[in-house]
Enzyme design. Structure first.
Site, PDB file in Angstrom:
ATOM      1  N   HIS A   4      52.121  37.061 -20.184  1.00 56.08           N
ATOM      2  CA  HIS A   4      51.089  36.064 -21.163  1.00 56.08           C
ATOM      3  C   HIS A   4      50.433  37.005 -21.799  1.00 56.08           C
ATOM      4  CE1 HIS A   4      47.108  37.049 -19.788  1.00 56.08           C
ATOM      5  NE2 HIS A   4      47.451  37.747 -18.159  1.00 56.08           N
ATOM      6  N   GLU A  84      48.609  35.860 -11.251  1.00 56.46           N
ATOM      7  CA  GLU A  84      47.966  36.750 -10.691  1.00 56.46           C
ATOM      8  C   GLU A  84      47.201  37.148  -9.745  1.00 56.46           C
ATOM      9  OE1 GLU A  84      47.128  39.870 -12.325  1.00 56.46           O
ATOM     10  OE2 GLU A  84      46.201  39.149 -14.106  1.00 56.46           O
TER      11      GLU A  84
END
Length: 213
Positions: A4, A84
């Site tokens: 990202h 994550e």
């Protein structure tokens, strides 16, 4: 694989104690980084279709949107196993900083954050995802390309699992930067990583704990 773009927490870590990690957005810089990555990915696809697996985190979805892949995307699937590393729920930045120091001393792969995960936990769920990926690839109508929109540590651990890197070699690698792209290129089951991860210390893929004694 693409990490990202810059998130609000990459810019200001105090945001962790008031916004859940999965809801932290990209910054304007992060959106621009993702747009640039999109240009790179579109060139690589060269008009071919791609199947996308995206982490359920807001910053991953915003990155995917900013890539502007349009009708090249055959299918998009949210994949929680690409999320994550879990550190905690609402995070105290000072406490996380202390734990990061402990992790640096103990090792990134095995250190488990309180109320969170270790790198080895992420490795296990990435391994489970790969089993799903193999099943999808076996379908005759699957797209010729796959894109993972995910996070830096998750990318490293995916490659560790794919290439059978040792723990010691994994520990020598840095995360990719925001919106950096890595590709597995090849065919017939034999693939190479197009751009190696940067290393902060010297190690080879087969280096083991015995070599560090």
């Amino acid at each position: 694989m693409v990490r990202h773009g810059q998130s609000a927490a990459n810019f200001d870590q105090s945001i962790y104690n008031r916004i859940p990690d999965y809801r932290i957005p990209l910054t304007e810089q992060g959106l621009a980084e993702a747009a640039a990555a999109g240009e790179q990915i579109r060139r690589r696809l060269d008009g071919q279709k791609v199947c996308v697996y995206v982490s359920p985190y807001l910053r991953a979805y915003q990155t995917l949107e900013a890539l502007k892949l349009g009708d090249l995307v055959e299918r998009t699937m949210e994949e929680p196993r690409l999320r994550e590393q879990d550190w905690a729920n609402f995070q105290n930045p000072a406490e996380i900083a202390d734990q990061k120091e402990l992790r640096n001393a103990y090792g990134h792969f095995f250190y488990r954050f309180r109320e969170g995960e270790s790198g080895s936990d992420v490795y296990d769920r990435v391994s489970s995802f790969m089993e799903t990926l193999y099943r999808h690839w076996s379908k005759p109508d699957y797209a010729p390309n796959t894109l993972l929109v995910t996070h830096g540590l998750t990318m490293r651990l995916f490659c560790m699992r794919w290439f059978h890197w040792s723990v010691e070699y994994f520990e020598s690698l840095n995360n990719p930067g925001n919106a950096e792209v890595r590709a597995l290129v090849g065919s017939g089951g034999s693939y190479l990583l197009d751009t190696p991860f940067e290393q902060w210390t010297t190690a080879e893929p087969g280096t083991t704990v015995l070599d560090s004694l």
